[in-house]
Design an enzyme around this catalytic site. Structure first.
Site, PDB file in Angstrom:
ATOM      1  N   ASP A   8      23.452  49.113  37.342  1.00  0.00           N
ATOM      2  CA  ASP A   8      22.632  49.953  36.400  1.00  0.00           C
ATOM      3  C   ASP A   8      22.411  48.924  35.412  1.00  0.00           C
ATOM      4  OD1 ASP A   8      24.752  49.227  34.633  1.00  0.00           O
ATOM      5  OD2 ASP A   8      25.234  51.564  34.273  1.00  0.00           O
ATOM      6  N   CYS A  65      28.285  47.293  36.661  1.00  0.00           N
ATOM      7  CA  CYS A  65      27.902  48.047  35.616  1.00  0.00           C
ATOM      8  C   CYS A  65      28.637  47.837  34.260  1.00  0.00           C
ATOM      9  CB  CYS A  65      28.072  49.849  36.013  1.00  0.00           C
ATOM     10  SG  CYS A  65      29.916  50.445  36.157  1.00  0.00           S
ATOM     11  N   THR A  67      31.527  48.796  32.784  1.00  0.00           N
ATOM     12  CA  THR A  67      32.769  48.443  33.001  1.00  0.00           C
ATOM     13  C   THR A  67      33.257  48.247  34.492  1.00  0.00           C
ATOM     14  OG1 THR A  67      33.010  50.706  33.321  1.00  0.00           O
ATOM     15  CG2 THR A  67      33.497  50.130  31.245  1.00  0.00           C
ATOM     16  N   HIS A  98      44.613  42.969  51.287  1.00  0.00           N
ATOM     17  CA  HIS A  98      45.451  44.167  51.651  1.00  0.00           C
ATOM     18  C   HIS A  98      44.624  45.367  52.061  1.00  0.00           C
ATOM     19  CE1 HIS A  98      49.575  42.713  49.922  1.00  0.00           C
ATOM     20  NE2 HIS A  98      49.140  41.687  50.546  1.00  0.00           N
ATOM     21  N   HIS A 133      48.917  46.502  56.718  1.00  0.00           N
ATOM     22  CA  HIS A 133      47.883  47.097  55.991  1.00  0.00           C
ATOM     23  C   HIS A 133      46.846  47.710  56.618  1.00  0.00           C
ATOM     24  CE1 HIS A 133      49.750  44.407  53.015  1.00  0.00           C
ATOM     25  NE2 HIS A 133      49.675  43.498  53.692  1.00  0.00           N
TER      26      HIS A 133
END
Ligand code: RB5
Length: 153
Positions: A8, A65, A67, A98, A133
């Site tokens: 963004d 973005c 955060t 993992h 995994h």
């Protein structure tokens, strides 16, 4: 590697820098926007990148973005996407080993971290360990098959 990237407005500067860095490293980049620093909505770009990865048009996706949280939430709505928000080298290493994450979400604040290029490189280069995994990934995939529809289905 074919890498779809998106951001963004808050992630635009870091995304633009990463596009150059990754192209110089020999990767094939699909830049799915945004294309300037004007305000826009992160889910649009998370879905575009997520769908490119889920459809096999790209091998991996990278999203930025403010955060990294909104991008990871939105991208994980796309069936087949395993998006991981990574803030440290350890995050990048472990989510590849993992979780076999196929989309990396970053915060624009990572641009201040001198090791962000190393973080991205680590995420791209680290193989999935498979084994126990894979069983857990299979559980996620089975859940998606029961509960999520592909666009247009
Ligand atoms: C945009 O203001 C901001 O909300 C966005 O970049 C992101 O941080 C959302 O998770």
């Amino acid at each position: 590697m074919r890498i779809a990237v998106g951001s963004d407005h808050r992630g635009f500067a870091l995304k633009s820098r990463l596009v150059k860095y990754l192209e110089e490293a020999g990767h094939e980049i699909m830049d799915l926007g945004c294309s300037c620093a004007d305000a826009c909505n992160y889910p649009d770009f998370a879905f575009a990148v997520g769908e490119a990865v889920a459809a096999g048009a790209a091998d991996r996706g990278i999203l930025v973005c403010g955060t990294g949280i909104g991008m990871s939430i939105a991208a994980n709505k796309v069936r087949g996407v395993r998006a991981a928000l990574c803030r440290t080298l350890e995050d990048a290493l472990m989510t590849r080993r993992h979780n076999d994450s196929n989309v990396l979400a970053l915060s624009e604040r990572s641009a201040e971290d001198p090791r962000v290029d190393e973080l991205v490189r680590t995420w791209l280069d680290t193989p999935f360990e498979g084994g126990r995994h894979q069983t857990r990934i299979d559980g996620i995939t089975a859940y998606e098959a029961r509960t999520m529809k592909r666009p247009g289905c």
